[in-house]
Design a protein around this motif. Sequence first.
Motif, PDB file in Angstrom:
ATOM      1  N   VAL A  24     -38.201  10.063 -27.397  1.00  0.00           N
ATOM      2  CA  VAL A  24     -37.940   8.792 -28.071  1.00  0.00           C
ATOM      3  C   VAL A  24     -37.084   9.059 -29.306  1.00  0.00           C
ATOM      4  O   VAL A  24     -37.014  10.193 -29.797  1.00  0.00           O
ATOM      5  CB  VAL A  24     -39.254   8.095 -28.487  1.00  0.00           C
ATOM      6  CG1 VAL A  24     -40.104   7.772 -27.263  1.00  0.00           C
ATOM      7  CG2 VAL A  24     -40.039   8.938 -29.473  1.00  0.00           C
ATOM      8  N   PRO A  25     -36.376   8.025 -29.813  1.00  0.00           N
ATOM      9  CA  PRO A  25     -35.584   8.222 -31.032  1.00  0.00           C
ATOM     10  C   PRO A  25     -36.455   8.712 -32.186  1.00  0.00           C
ATOM     11  O   PRO A  25     -37.551   8.197 -32.412  1.00  0.00           O
ATOM     12  CB  PRO A  25     -35.011   6.827 -31.313  1.00  0.00           C
ATOM     13  CG  PRO A  25     -34.987   6.162 -29.972  1.00  0.00           C
ATOM     14  CD  PRO A  25     -36.207   6.668 -29.255  1.00  0.00           C
TER      15      PRO A  25
ATOM     16  N   ARG B  32     -58.766  11.891 -37.514  1.00  0.00           N
ATOM     17  CA  ARG B  32     -57.334  12.047 -37.302  1.00  0.00           C
ATOM     18  C   ARG B  32     -56.585  11.978 -38.631  1.00  0.00           C
ATOM     19  O   ARG B  32     -56.883  11.152 -39.490  1.00  0.00           O
ATOM     20  CB  ARG B  32     -56.833  10.918 -36.400  1.00  0.00           C
ATOM     21  CG  ARG B  32     -55.329  10.999 -36.095  1.00  0.00           C
ATOM     22  CD  ARG B  32     -54.687   9.633 -36.169  1.00  0.00           C
ATOM     23  NE  ARG B  32     -53.397   9.592 -35.508  1.00  0.00           N
ATOM     24  CZ  ARG B  32     -53.117   8.795 -34.508  1.00  0.00           C
ATOM     25  NH1 ARG B  32     -54.031   7.977 -34.027  1.00  0.00           N
ATOM     26  NH2 ARG B  32     -51.902   8.786 -33.988  1.00  0.00           N
ATOM     27  N   THR B  33     -55.622  12.871 -38.799  1.00  0.00           N
ATOM     28  CA  THR B  33     -54.686  12.797 -39.913  1.00  0.00           C
ATOM     29  C   THR B  33     -53.354  12.290 -39.360  1.00  0.00           C
ATOM     30  O   THR B  33     -52.808  12.900 -38.435  1.00  0.00           O
ATOM     31  CB  THR B  33     -54.495  14.165 -40.578  1.00  0.00           C
ATOM     32  OG1 THR B  33     -55.738  14.563 -41.181  1.00  0.00           O
ATOM     33  CG2 THR B  33     -53.420  14.112 -41.656  1.00  0.00           C
ATOM     34  N   PRO B  34     -52.826  11.180 -39.866  1.00  0.00           N
ATOM     35  CA  PRO B  34     -51.646  10.580 -39.243  1.00  0.00           C
ATOM     36  C   PRO B  34     -50.367  11.352 -39.562  1.00  0.00           C
ATOM     37  O   PRO B  34     -50.253  11.993 -40.601  1.00  0.00           O
ATOM     38  CB  PRO B  34     -51.598   9.180 -39.856  1.00  0.00           C
ATOM     39  CG  PRO B  34     -52.188   9.373 -41.219  1.00  0.00           C
ATOM     40  CD  PRO B  34     -53.291  10.403 -41.034  1.00  0.00           C
ATOM     41  N   CYS B  35     -49.404  11.277 -38.640  1.00  0.00           N
ATOM     42  CA  CYS B  35     -48.080  11.838 -38.874  1.00  0.00           C
ATOM     43  C   CYS B  35     -47.032  10.757 -38.605  1.00  0.00           C
ATOM     44  O   CYS B  35     -47.359   9.621 -38.266  1.00  0.00           O
ATOM     45  CB  CYS B  35     -47.842  13.069 -38.003  1.00  0.00           C
ATOM     46  SG  CYS B  35     -47.586  12.699 -36.252  1.00  0.00           S
ATOM     47  N   PHE B  36     -45.769  11.129 -38.726  1.00  0.00           N
ATOM     48  CA  PHE B  36     -44.684  10.158 -38.607  1.00  0.00           C
ATOM     49  C   PHE B  36     -44.648   9.482 -37.235  1.00  0.00           C
ATOM     50  O   PHE B  36     -44.120   8.376 -37.083  1.00  0.00           O
ATOM     51  CB  PHE B  36     -43.340  10.831 -38.901  1.00  0.00           C
ATOM     52  CG  PHE B  36     -42.860  11.753 -37.809  1.00  0.00           C
ATOM     53  CD1 PHE B  36     -41.975  11.304 -36.835  1.00  0.00           C
ATOM     54  CD2 PHE B  36     -43.275  13.087 -37.765  1.00  0.00           C
ATOM     55  CE1 PHE B  36     -41.520  12.150 -35.831  1.00  0.00           C
ATOM     56  CE2 PHE B  36     -42.823  13.934 -36.768  1.00  0.00           C
ATOM     57  CZ  PHE B  36     -41.946  13.463 -35.797  1.00  0.00           C
ATOM     58  N   LYS B  37     -45.236  10.128 -36.205  1.00  0.00           N
ATOM     59  CA  LYS B  37     -45.186   9.549 -34.864  1.00  0.00           C
ATOM     60  C   LYS B  37     -45.995   8.258 -34.775  1.00  0.00           C
ATOM     61  O   LYS B  37     -45.681   7.382 -33.956  1.00  0.00           O
ATOM     62  CB  LYS B  37     -45.655  10.572 -33.832  1.00  0.00           C
ATOM     63  CG  LYS B  37     -44.680  11.737 -33.687  1.00  0.00           C
ATOM     64  CD  LYS B  37     -45.141  12.759 -32.661  1.00  0.00           C
ATOM     65  CE  LYS B  37     -44.135  13.899 -32.550  1.00  0.00           C
ATOM     66  NZ  LYS B  37     -44.552  14.927 -31.576  1.00  0.00           N
ATOM     67  N   LEU B  38     -47.012   8.109 -35.604  1.00  0.00           N
ATOM     68  CA  LEU B  38     -47.733   6.846 -35.653  1.00  0.00           C
ATOM     69  C   LEU B  38     -46.803   5.739 -36.134  1.00  0.00           C
ATOM     70  O   LEU B  38     -46.828   4.624 -35.608  1.00  0.00           O
ATOM     71  CB  LEU B  38     -48.955   6.957 -36.561  1.00  0.00           C
ATOM     72  CG  LEU B  38     -49.746   5.671 -36.798  1.00  0.00           C
ATOM     73  CD1 LEU B  38     -50.236   5.071 -35.479  1.00  0.00           C
ATOM     74  CD2 LEU B  38     -50.928   5.928 -37.736  1.00  0.00           C
TER      75      LEU B  38
ATOM     76  N   GLU C 152     -51.516  14.424 -21.738  1.00  0.00           N
ATOM     77  CA  GLU C 152     -50.966  15.639 -22.316  1.00  0.00           C
ATOM     78  C   GLU C 152     -50.605  15.380 -23.773  1.00  0.00           C
ATOM     79  O   GLU C 152     -50.548  14.236 -24.221  1.00  0.00           O
ATOM     80  CB  GLU C 152     -49.703  16.088 -21.548  1.00  0.00           C
ATOM     81  CG  GLU C 152     -49.942  16.464 -20.105  1.00  0.00           C
ATOM     82  CD  GLU C 152     -48.665  16.860 -19.397  1.00  0.00           C
ATOM     83  OE1 GLU C 152     -47.631  17.010 -20.082  1.00  0.00           O
ATOM     84  OE2 GLU C 152     -48.696  16.997 -18.164  1.00  0.00           O
ATOM     85  N   GLN C 153     -50.349  16.472 -24.501  1.00  0.00           N
ATOM     86  CA  GLN C 153     -49.845  16.383 -25.866  1.00  0.00           C
ATOM     87  C   GLN C 153     -48.477  17.050 -25.925  1.00  0.00           C
ATOM     88  O   GLN C 153     -48.289  18.119 -25.335  1.00  0.00           O
ATOM     89  CB  GLN C 153     -50.803  17.057 -26.859  1.00  0.00           C
ATOM     90  CG  GLN C 153     -52.166  16.399 -26.965  1.00  0.00           C
ATOM     91  CD  GLN C 153     -53.142  16.865 -25.920  1.00  0.00           C
ATOM     92  OE1 GLN C 153     -53.059  17.978 -25.415  1.00  0.00           O
ATOM     93  NE2 GLN C 153     -54.078  16.005 -25.566  1.00  0.00           N
TER      94      GLN C 153
ATOM     95  N   SER D 196     -40.207  14.429 -29.039  1.00  0.00           N
ATOM     96  CA  SER D 196     -41.107  14.318 -27.898  1.00  0.00           C
ATOM     97  C   SER D 196     -42.490  13.913 -28.389  1.00  0.00           C
ATOM     98  O   SER D 196     -43.009  14.490 -29.353  1.00  0.00           O
ATOM     99  CB  SER D 196     -41.170  15.659 -27.154  1.00  0.00           C
ATOM    100  OG  SER D 196     -42.013  15.563 -26.022  1.00  0.00           O
ATOM    101  N   THR D 197     -43.075  12.931 -27.735  1.00  0.00           N
ATOM    102  CA  THR D 197     -44.385  12.455 -28.143  1.00  0.00           C
ATOM    103  C   THR D 197     -45.134  11.899 -26.943  1.00  0.00           C
ATOM    104  O   THR D 197     -44.528  11.375 -26.003  1.00  0.00           O
ATOM    105  CB  THR D 197     -44.290  11.371 -29.234  1.00  0.00           C
ATOM    106  OG1 THR D 197     -45.611  10.913 -29.562  1.00  0.00           O
ATOM    107  CG2 THR D 197     -43.447  10.194 -28.784  1.00  0.00           C
ATOM    108  N   ALA D 198     -46.450  12.001 -26.986  1.00  0.00           N
ATOM    109  CA  ALA D 198     -47.300  11.400 -25.955  1.00  0.00           C
ATOM    110  C   ALA D 198     -48.194  10.319 -26.557  1.00  0.00           C
ATOM    111  O   ALA D 198     -49.248   9.996 -25.998  1.00  0.00           O
ATOM    112  CB  ALA D 198     -48.139  12.466 -25.260  1.00  0.00           C
TER     113      ALA D 198
END
Length: 213
Positions: free
Chosen positions: A16-17, A119-125, A49-50, A26-28
């Motif tokens: 994804v962009p 969970r600790t959030p990252c930019f993918k959220l 998968e992750q 890449s993200t799941a």
Amino acid sequence: MTVLVRTVAVGRPREVPGPRDGDLTSTAIWKEPVEGPVEVGPENLAGDEQADRVSHGGPDKSVYVYGEEDLAWWRGELGALDDQVFGQNLTTVGYDLRDAVVGERWRVGTAEFLVVQPRTPCFKLGMRAGDRSMPRRFTAAVRPGVYLRVTTTGTLAAGDELHVLDRPAHGVTMAEAFAIVHHDRDRAARLLEAPDLPAGWHAWARERLAHHR
């Protein structure tokens, strides 16, 4: 009150962009609900998968759980909300997951799990939500959900009951552990009372204590 698994969802990595123009990542985090029994393996659900096994996979992040109670709170804040925006594998109903204790043992279907960390959030959220501020808002909300370690493989399905088999006496909850790391770091020693937290959490707490002696 009976606690139920409302939804079981899985997903595989996709490109994804990224956060910068022209980047791909890449993200799941995009996961779709599935019907019927789902096999629970040693480190994930069948079909799940992750993309980043260092940050998001492994035995201490095998299954991610978010509560309908948390989703309802976010709807109050944001309005209409995609139920899968947080990328959870299981959506539960009837349990405020902020109160889940580190080291709790759960049984869902024929599988058993250990509650190990929030969970600790990252930019993918932020990417999944279409809002770059979402990781910051997630941190402020202290509604982190629950990561599980698989202790007994088996099968589970939407509609199964969630049975809490054991709750450790130390009482360190998901909300408390999350708040200590992100908002209340002077209480770092409290994390050492929860032996089932992953080693990285204990290392962070010891380093924090060492710097403030």
